[in-house]
Design a protein around this motif. Structure first.
Motif, short mmCIF file in Angstrom:
data_model
loop_
_atom_site.label_atom_id
_atom_site.label_comp_id
_atom_site.label_asym_id
_atom_site.label_seq_id
_atom_site.Cartn_x
_atom_site.Cartn_y
_atom_site.Cartn_z
N THR A 39 0.82 -1.21 0.00
CA THR A 39 0.00 0.00 0.00
C THR A 39 0.86 1.27 0.00
OG1 THR A 39 -0.23 -0.18 2.41
CG2 THR A 39 -2.03 -1.04 1.07
N SER A 40 2.02 1.22 0.64
CA SER A 40 2.92 2.37 0.64
C SER A 40 3.47 2.63 -0.75
CB SER A 40 4.07 2.15 1.63
OG SER A 40 3.59 1.99 2.92
N ASP A 90 13.70 -14.74 18.32
CA ASP A 90 12.58 -14.51 17.40
C ASP A 90 12.06 -13.07 17.56
OD1 ASP A 90 12.68 -17.07 16.44
OD2 ASP A 90 11.11 -17.84 17.77
N ALA A 91 11.95 -12.62 18.81
CA ALA A 91 11.49 -11.26 19.05
C ALA A 91 12.49 -10.23 18.53
CB ALA A 91 11.24 -11.05 20.55
N GLN A 92 13.78 -10.53 18.68
CA GLN A 92 14.83 -9.64 18.16
C GLN A 92 14.71 -9.49 16.65
OE1 GLN A 92 18.61 -11.27 19.38
NE2 GLN A 92 18.10 -11.18 21.56
N MET A 93 14.55 -10.61 15.96
CA MET A 93 14.46 -10.59 14.50
C MET A 93 13.18 -9.91 14.03
SD MET A 93 17.25 -11.80 13.38
CE MET A 93 17.99 -11.03 14.84
N ARG A 94 12.09 -10.14 14.78
CA ARG A 94 10.81 -9.51 14.43
C ARG A 94 10.93 -7.98 14.52
NH1 ARG A 94 7.86 -11.40 18.43
NH2 ARG A 94 7.49 -13.40 17.42
N ALA A 95 11.55 -7.50 15.59
CA ALA A 95 11.71 -6.05 15.77
C ALA A 95 12.62 -5.47 14.69
CB ALA A 95 12.28 -5.76 17.16
N SER A 96 13.69 -6.19 14.36
CA SER A 96 14.61 -5.72 13.31
C SER A 96 13.90 -5.67 11.95
CB SER A 96 15.83 -6.63 13.22
OG SER A 96 16.58 -6.57 14.40
N LYS A 97 13.09 -6.69 11.70
CA LYS A 97 12.37 -6.75 10.43
C LYS A 97 11.41 -5.58 10.29
CE LYS A 97 9.93 -10.00 7.45
NZ LYS A 97 9.48 -11.39 7.28
N PHE A 98 10.69 -5.28 11.39
CA PHE A 98 9.78 -4.15 11.33
C PHE A 98 10.55 -2.85 11.17
CE2 PHE A 98 7.64 -0.54 13.22
CZ PHE A 98 6.47 -0.54 12.48
N GLY A 99 11.70 -2.72 11.86
CA GLY A 99 12.50 -1.50 11.75
C GLY A 99 12.95 -1.26 10.32
N SER A 100 13.37 -2.31 9.63
CA SER A 100 13.81 -2.19 8.24
C SER A 100 12.64 -1.78 7.33
CB SER A 100 14.41 -3.51 7.74
OG SER A 100 15.53 -3.86 8.51
N VAL A 105 9.39 2.23 4.22
CA VAL A 105 8.07 2.87 4.05
C VAL A 105 8.17 4.37 4.28
CG1 VAL A 105 5.77 3.04 5.07
CG2 VAL A 105 6.73 0.79 4.53
N SER A 106 8.89 4.77 5.32
CA SER A 106 9.05 6.21 5.61
C SER A 106 9.68 6.92 4.43
CB SER A 106 9.92 6.40 6.85
OG SER A 106 9.29 5.89 8.00
N SER A 107 10.64 6.28 3.79
CA SER A 107 11.28 6.87 2.61
C SER A 107 10.30 7.02 1.46
CB SER A 107 12.47 6.00 2.19
OG SER A 107 13.16 6.59 1.12
N GLN A 148 11.78 22.45 6.75
CA GLN A 148 11.70 21.33 5.83
C GLN A 148 12.86 21.41 4.83
OE1 GLN A 148 9.22 19.24 6.39
NE2 GLN A 148 9.16 17.88 4.62
N LEU A 149 13.49 20.27 4.55
CA LEU A 149 14.62 20.22 3.63
C LEU A 149 14.14 19.81 2.23
CD1 LEU A 149 17.13 18.45 6.03
CD2 LEU A 149 16.99 20.89 5.53
N HIS A 150 15.08 19.80 1.28
CA HIS A 150 14.76 19.40 -0.09
C HIS A 150 14.13 18.00 -0.06
CE1 HIS A 150 15.46 17.91 -4.19
NE2 HIS A 150 15.51 19.19 -4.56
N PRO A 151 13.13 17.75 -0.93
CA PRO A 151 12.43 16.46 -0.92
C PRO A 151 13.36 15.25 -0.98
CG PRO A 151 11.26 17.99 -2.32
CD PRO A 151 12.50 18.69 -1.87
N GLU A 152 14.42 15.33 -1.77
CA GLU A 152 15.33 14.18 -1.86
C GLU A 152 16.12 13.97 -0.57
OE1 GLU A 152 15.60 11.77 -4.19
OE2 GLU A 152 13.80 12.74 -4.94
N VAL A 153 16.42 15.08 0.11
CA VAL A 153 17.10 14.98 1.41
C VAL A 153 16.16 14.35 2.43
CG1 VAL A 153 18.24 16.25 3.28
CG2 VAL A 153 18.54 16.98 0.90
N GLU A 154 14.89 14.79 2.43
CA GLU A 154 13.90 14.22 3.35
C GLU A 154 13.73 12.72 3.10
OE1 GLU A 154 12.58 15.53 5.88
OE2 GLU A 154 12.81 17.68 5.61
N LYS A 155 13.74 12.35 1.82
CA LYS A 155 13.60 10.92 1.46
C LYS A 155 14.79 10.12 1.99
CE LYS A 155 13.14 7.84 -2.53
NZ LYS A 155 13.09 7.73 -4.01
N THR A 156 15.98 10.68 1.83
CA THR A 156 17.19 9.99 2.31
C THR A 156 17.20 9.86 3.82
OG1 THR A 156 18.41 10.87 0.40
CG2 THR A 156 19.71 10.01 2.24
N LEU A 157 16.84 10.96 4.50
CA LEU A 157 16.80 10.92 5.97
C LEU A 157 15.79 9.88 6.46
CD1 LEU A 157 16.94 14.73 6.87
CD2 LEU A 157 18.73 13.03 7.25
#
Length: 604
Positions: A39-40, A90-100, A105-107, A148-157
């Motif tokens: 969806t993102s 398992d919980a460690q990997m789950r949290a890492s997977k969501f973080g990635s 998605v944020s980008s 707010q920074l340049h859109p490409e900078v925001e995307k990278t951040l």
């Protein structure tokens, strides 16, 4: 005696929280992650470069909201499952997977804010009038426009967002996985030690030999990790400073206070006024503890001991429910129904176990019910802790029902008001129900030692220390373990004077607190308690009218500033008066403790 900590699979399931309410199976969680990713990506293709008029703004924000309503429960599931057992791979990997996934998605979604701020103001104003549910989001965005920074900078951040959260994760990993405490010995007897057992039991141990030996052993182990922990913290601070500079804020304080919607004067006032005016009262309290316990000297390791540990009742999880129900019944039927559901439907995680996060917290994922983590020690003061977290739960129970996902969360400045309000209601209830001097003294000492010491002293001294750190960072400098130790020791010595000996190891207290990775958070505890002290007095004096007004405040969520929310509850935080009045109230409680102690000792 403190027992060895069980592993997670050894605790009673009925005392753990039920994460099935978020996702029934691991497969459901995986499906949700895939759906968020798809969806993102579709959102990016559909709206990027296509937001031109007010109706486009409304449509894009509507779809954006739906994506975030899927992200929040997934993030909660990942973080909550890890917080109860950080040794679980398992919980460690789950949290890492969501973080990635979250970073990816944020980008993909970062273009939205970049394109919205580039639109002419009249289009944004038209969108606000046509789509009032998005008013707050758009108004906040306009305030941030100049940062707010340049859109490409925001995307990278945004793509690096998981990396920016790495210092906090590294701190937690070091704290909960790498630091393994040795047993300590007193008079030939060995006792087990862990983070949880020290903070929940040994700090409040009535036997001074055991208490001080536990403190020494705890500090000795912390010292072995001070340089790694300091470097981790410095990484976090340098990222905050770099972000502040890149975005063009005048100072790191302006950057960190921006989202709190308060200016620096309210921040400084909270620290300066309490440091100066509360210290004399708390020194009297320390002397009272020393006298009643017959201590040769008062040390930092003695400050958490109960005034009358023999009187403090032990209490089970089940017994706590009646105390809390009775104390919070003033808040009305719907509120008590929420409290009962928290117990009955397993919203609360009670056990102490290896790998569990220390302290207590409440997570309130939008679209679900709140979750509370606590490590139940059977001490009566845990009732105050649980009431505190139920205050957060009640706040977001109302706010999440009444507001959309972007309007529900208030400023950090206000976040601790509903939680500390519940502590005040518990205290008021207990005081009303007994005239016994020993019981009254126990209740008042609990208010001072738990509610005010914790929120007005512990967190306030963290804030004073934190301000020294940020003053240094704002000058473009770094910190290391020696600097952090010196700052912490100087703050403690200034507050306690010659009343309390700041023993070796006290300076390492900065290593114990995750709040330093959450911006200017520690000072907000005293800010919230200032508001809740005043409102709890109103509830005692005015009853239902004050309760109804407070309920409306909870429902308002983040739709108003902290000043406006406090005004709704009848408190004017633009002046010194509420804070000065609260400090005077603490002083009056200590006066009463002194007189009750004198009365009890005369009748002994």
């Amino acid at each position: 005696m403190v027992k060895e900590m069980p592993s997670r699979d050894q605790v009673q399931v009925e005392e753990t929280w039920n994460l099935v309410d978020l996702f029934k199976t691991e497969d459901d969680f995986e499906v949700a992650l895939k759906e968020i990713e798809i969806t993102s990506s579709e959102f990016n293709k559909r709206f990027k470069g296509s937001i031109q008029i007010a109706s486009d703004v409304g449509e894009a924000l509507h779809e954006y909201t739906k994506i975030y309503e899927k992200i929040v429960p997934a993030g909660a599931f990942a973080s909550l499952s890890l917080s109860t057992d950080q040794t679980n791979t398992d919980a460690q990997m789950r949290a890492s997977k969501f973080g990635s996934l979250s970073a990816k998605v944020s980008s993909q979604l970062s273009f939205l804010n970049s394109e919205l701020v580039e639109l002419p103001d009249n289009i944004i104003e038209e969108a606000i009038s046509k789509f009032p549910t998005h008013q707050l989001y758009l108004e906040k965005l306009l305030k941030k426009k100049k940062y707010q920074l340049h859109p490409e900078v925001e995307k990278t951040l945004a793509a690096y967002s998981a990396s920016f959260g790495a210092p906090y994760k590294l701190y937690d990993t070091t704290k909960m996985l790498d630091i393994s405490f040795d047993n300590f010995e007193v008079n030939g007897q060995e006792y087990p030690l862990s983070y949880v057992s020290f903070e929940n039991d040994w700090e409040a141990e009535s036997d001074p030999e055991k208490r001080r030996a536990a403190f020494d052993a705890f500090s000795k182990k912390l010292r072995e990790y001070q340089h790694t922990t300091a470097k981790t913290y410095d990484m976090h601070l340098q990222m905050e400073k770099t972000t502040s500079d890149l975005r063009g804020y005048s100072s790191i304080y302006d950057y960190l206070l921006f989202n709190q919607d308060v200016d620096r004067s309210l921040y400084n006032r909270q620290i300066d006024l309490i440091s100066k005016e509360l210290a004399p009262h708390m020194r009297r309290y320390a002397k009272l503890l020393q006298k009643e316990h017959g201590l040769d000297k008062m040390t930092f390791a003695d400050l958490k001991v109960s005034l009358d540990p023999e009187f403090e009742p032990k209490i089970s999880v089940e017994e706590s429910k009646k105390y809390i129900d009775d104390a919070l019944s003033v808040m009305g039927e719907e509120y008590i129904d929420m409290v009962n559901r928290a117990y009955d439907e397993r919203w609360i995680d009670f056990p102490q176990n290896v790998g569990k996060s220390t302290g207590a917290f409440c997570s309130s994922p939008y679209g679900s019910h709140p979750y509370i983590l606590i490590s139940w020690s059977s001490r009566m003061n845990e009732v105050f802790v649980l009431a505190h977290e139920l205050g957060h739960a009640g706040h977001f129970y109302y706010a999440n029902k009444e507001q959309n996902i972007f309007n529900a969360r208030p400023s950090l400045y206000f976040i601790e008001a509903p939680s500390t309000m519940n502590e005040m209601l518990v205290a008021n209830h207990l005081l009303k129900n007994s005239d016994d001097p020993k019981f009254k003294r126990w209740v008042i000492s609990s208010i001072v030692a738990r509610t005010y010491y914790h929120n007005f002293v512990t967190h306030l001294l963290e804030a004073a220390y934190q301000r020294k750190v940020y003053d240094r960072i704002d000058k473009g400098l770094n910190v290391n373990a020696q600097i952090l130790n010196d700052y912490k020791r100087s703050v403690l010595e200034e507050f306690w004077g010659d009343t309390v000996e700041i023993t070796e190891g006290a300076e390492l207290t900065w290593m114990r607190q995750p709040h330093y990775y959450m911006g200017l958070y520690p000072y907000t505890y005293s800010a919230g308690l200032t508001i809740s002290t005043q409102v709890s007095k109103r509830i005692l004096e005015e009853g239902q009218t004050a309760v109804d007004e407070w309920t409306e405040v909870l429902k308002a969520g983040g739709t108003k500033s902290p000043i406006e929310l406090a005004q709704m509850a009848g408190v004017d935080i633009t002046t010194d008066e509420p804070l000065k009045d609260t400090i005077a109230y603490i002083g009056s409680l200590i006066d009463e403790l002194e007189s009750l102690t004198e009365e009890i000792n005369q009748n002994a």
